[in-house]
Design a protein around this motif. Structure first.
Motif, PDB file in Angstrom:
ATOM      1  N   ASP A  41     -61.601  47.963 -54.702  1.00 39.39           N
ATOM      2  CA  ASP A  41     -61.803  49.502 -55.179  1.00 39.39           C
ATOM      3  C   ASP A  41     -62.570  49.546 -56.531  1.00 39.39           C
ATOM      4  O   ASP A  41     -62.725  48.742 -57.320  1.00 39.39           O
ATOM      5  CB  ASP A  41     -60.221  49.982 -55.616  1.00 39.39           C
ATOM      6  N   VAL A  77     -61.143  48.570 -59.801  1.00 39.54           N
ATOM      7  CA  VAL A  77     -61.103  47.222 -60.008  1.00 39.54           C
ATOM      8  C   VAL A  77     -62.148  46.346 -60.513  1.00 39.54           C
ATOM      9  O   VAL A  77     -62.485  45.712 -61.458  1.00 39.54           O
ATOM     10  CB  VAL A  77     -60.614  46.500 -58.661  1.00 39.54           C
ATOM     11  N   ASP A 100     -57.113  35.801 -58.830  1.00 41.29           N
ATOM     12  CA  ASP A 100     -55.858  35.887 -58.157  1.00 41.29           C
ATOM     13  C   ASP A 100     -55.230  34.680 -58.065  1.00 41.29           C
ATOM     14  O   ASP A 100     -54.043  34.513 -57.550  1.00 41.29           O
ATOM     15  CB  ASP A 100     -56.367  36.514 -56.759  1.00 41.29           C
ATOM     16  N   ALA A 138     -48.860  36.405 -60.310  1.00 40.09           N
ATOM     17  CA  ALA A 138     -48.729  37.447 -58.950  1.00 40.09           C
ATOM     18  C   ALA A 138     -49.116  36.752 -57.862  1.00 40.09           C
ATOM     19  O   ALA A 138     -48.750  37.188 -56.748  1.00 40.09           O
ATOM     20  CB  ALA A 138     -49.207  38.783 -59.334  1.00 40.09           C
ATOM     21  N   ASP A 174     -43.865  37.006 -55.353  1.00 36.63           N
ATOM     22  CA  ASP A 174     -42.748  37.284 -56.331  1.00 36.63           C
ATOM     23  C   ASP A 174     -41.658  36.173 -56.853  1.00 36.63           C
ATOM     24  O   ASP A 174     -41.273  36.033 -58.034  1.00 36.63           O
ATOM     25  CB  ASP A 174     -41.863  38.488 -55.696  1.00 36.63           C
ATOM     26  N   PRO A 216     -53.230  43.932 -64.167  1.00 39.51           N
ATOM     27  CA  PRO A 216     -52.063  44.437 -63.263  1.00 39.51           C
ATOM     28  C   PRO A 216     -51.850  43.575 -61.965  1.00 39.51           C
ATOM     29  O   PRO A 216     -52.935  43.226 -61.469  1.00 39.51           O
ATOM     30  CB  PRO A 216     -52.810  45.679 -63.081  1.00 39.51           C
ATOM     31  N   ALA A 217     -50.788  43.136 -61.632  1.00 40.54           N
ATOM     32  CA  ALA A 217     -50.097  42.428 -60.262  1.00 40.54           C
ATOM     33  C   ALA A 217     -51.000  43.077 -59.135  1.00 40.54           C
ATOM     34  O   ALA A 217     -51.201  42.353 -58.199  1.00 40.54           O
ATOM     35  CB  ALA A 217     -49.146  42.386 -60.525  1.00 40.54           C
ATOM     36  N   GLU A 218     -50.888  44.559 -59.101  1.00 43.42           N
ATOM     37  CA  GLU A 218     -51.380  45.246 -57.849  1.00 43.42           C
ATOM     38  C   GLU A 218     -52.845  44.774 -57.795  1.00 43.42           C
ATOM     39  O   GLU A 218     -53.343  45.070 -56.340  1.00 43.42           O
ATOM     40  CB  GLU A 218     -50.909  46.624 -57.794  1.00 43.42           C
ATOM     41  N   TRP A 219     -53.614  44.610 -58.746  1.00 40.41           N
ATOM     42  CA  TRP A 219     -55.110  44.312 -58.697  1.00 40.41           C
ATOM     43  C   TRP A 219     -55.287  42.730 -58.201  1.00 40.41           C
ATOM     44  O   TRP A 219     -56.207  42.552 -57.275  1.00 40.41           O
ATOM     45  CB  TRP A 219     -55.809  44.522 -59.879  1.00 40.41           C
ATOM     46  N   LEU A 229     -53.243  41.276 -56.232  1.00 40.53           N
ATOM     47  CA  LEU A 229     -52.876  41.166 -54.901  1.00 40.53           C
ATOM     48  C   LEU A 229     -54.002  41.844 -53.997  1.00 40.53           C
ATOM     49  O   LEU A 229     -54.183  41.401 -52.963  1.00 40.53           O
ATOM     50  CB  LEU A 229     -51.627  41.792 -54.463  1.00 40.53           C
ATOM     51  N   GLN A 230     -54.618  42.882 -54.557  1.00 47.42           N
ATOM     52  CA  GLN A 230     -55.611  43.540 -53.818  1.00 47.42           C
ATOM     53  C   GLN A 230     -56.946  42.565 -53.665  1.00 47.42           C
ATOM     54  O   GLN A 230     -57.577  42.432 -52.383  1.00 47.42           O
ATOM     55  CB  GLN A 230     -56.260  44.733 -54.663  1.00 47.42           C
ATOM     56  N   ASP A 277     -55.761  39.855 -51.017  1.00 51.07           N
ATOM     57  CA  ASP A 277     -55.771  40.428 -49.868  1.00 51.07           C
ATOM     58  C   ASP A 277     -56.900  40.747 -48.984  1.00 51.07           C
ATOM     59  O   ASP A 277     -57.187  40.355 -48.042  1.00 51.07           O
ATOM     60  CB  ASP A 277     -54.720  41.297 -49.583  1.00 51.07           C
TER      61      ASP A 277
END
Length: 331
Positions: A141, A144, A224, A229, A233, A261-264, A266-267, A270
């Motif tokens: 994104d 990111v 990552d 993260a 978990d 951020p953890a969600e970044w 993981l993005q 993945d």
């Protein structure tokens, strides 16, 4: 530069180049081809399949594929040295996926090329996924990519022989503190020796880089893999109960010290895996990759998979190293 969504490593077999289906056939082809720099810049990765290279024949092939084989100094992956700067590709448990990464992208200098060799093929699974760094960058994104534009800060805590992760002696292949400090000073890293013998290292690095030949910008960091993260978990929660973030074997933040951020994370993990192409293994296969243009990982497997890896700098760097050795010998 837009990524080629159909990119795959070039596969070369004996019939493709009119060579015998033997290790000597491969060596003859490599000798005739000359240096592989231009081919790697164009193709990014090459699989030599069907030549049936045996373990005792590997050194000859690596001498031609890698202009100046390097030791795995300051590497953070668990490996065993099995030959002349040849290592097991990883010793991470076989039931887990290893996410995409460029070897030692966290370091001041990284290898230009990697060569993987399959000594024993797995019963199932065990492919080495490879990803075009341009495609990985474009898959993220905008927010990111923009957030990482300022770079990242890596922190390592290397114990003195007992603890989680690798010791500093294993990491630097020496027990000489002075030699380690000299290496880190040249690597533009910060370091601190703790009272218990732990070595804490901090490094500020860019999140992308440009290929030294064609200038292409690629995603080039291991945020990552260094972020809790990325471990999942349950593992992250367990580590958080044991150690504060600053004492983890490895961790990463943005360059200014602010959390990622953890969600970044993981993005990044993945989408790198989703964009990858799997290279399946047969015993005797070799895979050569441009370590700047291409990230790699590992799929889970069953059976007794054994893949070895070696690395080198560029042909230009190797030539400079040889000139330096010649000058030293003549002095």
């Amino acid at each position: 530069m837009n990524a080629d969504l159909n990119w795959r490593p070039l596969e070369i077999g004996p019939s493709d180049v009119g060579a015998a289906a033997t290790a000597e056939g491969l060596l003859a082809h490599l000798r005739d081809h000359g240096d592989l720099e231009d081919l790697l810049v164009k193709e990014k990765a090459v699989v030599f399949r069907g030549f049936g290279v045996a373990p005792g024949e590997l050194d000859g092939a690596l001498d031609l594929l890698l202009p100046n084989r390097l030791a795995y100094v300051h590497g953070n992956s668990p490996r065993t040295k099995v030959g002349k700067n040849v290592y097991t590709s990883t010793e991470y448990p076989q039931e887990y996926t290893i996410s995409m990464h460029n070897e030692m992208s966290y370091a001041h200098q990284w290898p230009a090329r990697l060569a993987f060799y399959c000594e024993v093929a797995p019963a199932t699974g065990g492919a080495t996924p490879v990803v075009d760094g341009v495609r990985w960058l474009e898959a993220l994104d905008d927010e990111v990519r923009e957030a990482f534009a300022g770079g990242v800060r890596y922190t390592q805590n290397l114990h003195d022989g007992y603890g989680l992760g690798k010791s500093w002696q294993q990491t630097f292949e020496t027990d000489d503190r002075g030699a380690v400090e000299e290496f880190l000073a040249g690597a533009e890293a910060g370091w601190e020796w703790k009272a218990d013998g732990t070595l804490r290292i901090t490094q500020l690095r860019r999140a992308t880089t440009r290929h030294p030949v064609d200038g292409t910008e690629v995603w080039f960091n291991q945020a990552d893999q260094w972020h809790a993260a990325g471990l999942g978990d349950e593992t992250a929660a367990t580590l958080a109960r044991i150690l504060p973030p600053e004492d983890l074997p490895q961790s990463v933040t943005f360059a200014d010290g602010s959390p990622i951020p953890a969600e970044w994370v993981l993005q990044i993990r993945d989408r790198g895996l989703d964009s990858a192409v799997d290279v399946d293994w047969n015993a005797g296969d070799l895979l050569l990759i441009d370590n700047v243009m291409v990230g790699h990982g590992r799929r889970p497997f069953t059976g007794s998979r054994r893949v070895l890896v070696a690395m080198s700098n560029s042909a230009a760097d190797a030539a400079r190293a040889e000139q330096l050795r010649t000058a030293v010998d003549a002095a």
